[in-house]
Scaffold this motif. Structure first.
Motif, PDB file in Angstrom:
ATOM      1  N   LYS A 154      46.567  39.002  40.499  1.00  0.00           N
ATOM      2  CA  LYS A 154      45.785  38.014  39.746  1.00  0.00           C
ATOM      3  C   LYS A 154      46.436  37.694  38.406  1.00  0.00           C
ATOM      4  O   LYS A 154      46.303  36.584  37.899  1.00  0.00           O
ATOM      5  CB  LYS A 154      44.359  38.496  39.561  1.00  0.00           C
ATOM      6  N   THR A 208      38.101  30.505  46.351  1.00  0.00           N
ATOM      7  CA  THR A 208      37.215  31.397  45.609  1.00  0.00           C
ATOM      8  C   THR A 208      36.294  32.146  46.560  1.00  0.00           C
ATOM      9  O   THR A 208      36.170  31.790  47.734  1.00  0.00           O
ATOM     10  CB  THR A 208      36.340  30.622  44.606  1.00  0.00           C
ATOM     11  N   ILE A 209      35.621  33.173  46.048  1.00  0.00           N
ATOM     12  CA  ILE A 209      34.687  33.928  46.882  1.00  0.00           C
ATOM     13  C   ILE A 209      33.519  33.054  47.335  1.00  0.00           C
ATOM     14  O   ILE A 209      32.862  33.364  48.309  1.00  0.00           O
ATOM     15  CB  ILE A 209      34.173  35.195  46.164  1.00  0.00           C
ATOM     16  N   TYR A 247      39.348  34.847  45.925  1.00  0.00           N
ATOM     17  CA  TYR A 247      39.275  35.521  47.229  1.00  0.00           C
ATOM     18  C   TYR A 247      40.676  35.567  47.841  1.00  0.00           C
ATOM     19  O   TYR A 247      41.117  36.590  48.349  1.00  0.00           O
ATOM     20  CB  TYR A 247      38.314  34.776  48.152  1.00  0.00           C
ATOM     21  N   GLN A 248      41.369  34.433  47.778  1.00  0.00           N
ATOM     22  CA  GLN A 248      42.711  34.343  48.363  1.00  0.00           C
ATOM     23  C   GLN A 248      43.530  33.383  47.511  1.00  0.00           C
ATOM     24  O   GLN A 248      43.000  32.405  46.993  1.00  0.00           O
ATOM     25  CB  GLN A 248      42.612  33.811  49.794  1.00  0.00           C
ATOM     26  N   ASP A 284      45.790  44.447  43.092  1.00  0.00           N
ATOM     27  CA  ASP A 284      44.959  43.246  42.985  1.00  0.00           C
ATOM     28  C   ASP A 284      45.056  42.667  41.574  1.00  0.00           C
ATOM     29  O   ASP A 284      45.190  41.461  41.396  1.00  0.00           O
ATOM     30  CB  ASP A 284      43.512  43.571  43.340  1.00  0.00           C
ATOM     31  N   ARG A 293      38.035  37.058  38.625  1.00  0.00           N
ATOM     32  CA  ARG A 293      37.393  37.887  39.646  1.00  0.00           C
ATOM     33  C   ARG A 293      36.845  37.059  40.807  1.00  0.00           C
ATOM     34  O   ARG A 293      36.524  37.603  41.860  1.00  0.00           O
ATOM     35  CB  ARG A 293      36.268  38.717  39.031  1.00  0.00           C
ATOM     36  N   ALA A 294      36.760  35.726  40.635  1.00  0.00           N
ATOM     37  CA  ALA A 294      36.248  34.850  41.686  1.00  0.00           C
ATOM     38  C   ALA A 294      37.289  34.551  42.764  1.00  0.00           C
ATOM     39  O   ALA A 294      36.967  33.937  43.776  1.00  0.00           O
ATOM     40  CB  ALA A 294      35.750  33.536  41.081  1.00  0.00           C
TER      41      ALA A 294
END
Length: 67
Positions: free
Chosen positions: A11, A22-23, A57-58, A7, A54-55
């Motif tokens: 990133k 984003t999340i 998501y995909q 991960d 860290r935000a």
């Protein structure tokens, strides 16, 4: 641990032109990345917003990066 490393590597490959969700559900395109501070600027419908990596998501890297 292996998944966390993958991960982080994914990133770290973040670059301008990357499509991101984003999340929080915000969808846009990365316009700049600050690897030193682990942040990026996302453009969506004419607005620019700064996020922590860290935000994410995909994400989908631009075609040039995939070759």
């Amino acid at each position: 641990k292996k998944q966390a490393e993958e991960d982080k590597k994914r990133k770290d490959s973040l670059c301008a032109g990357t499509s991101v969700i984003t999340i929080g559900g915000i969808v846009g395109t990365v316009v700049s990345v600050d690897h030193e501070n682990s942040t990026f600027v996302l453009e969506t419908e004419g607005s620019k917003i700064k996020f922590d990596k860290r935000a994410i998501y995909q994400m989908t890297l631009p075609m040039l990066m995939l070759q």
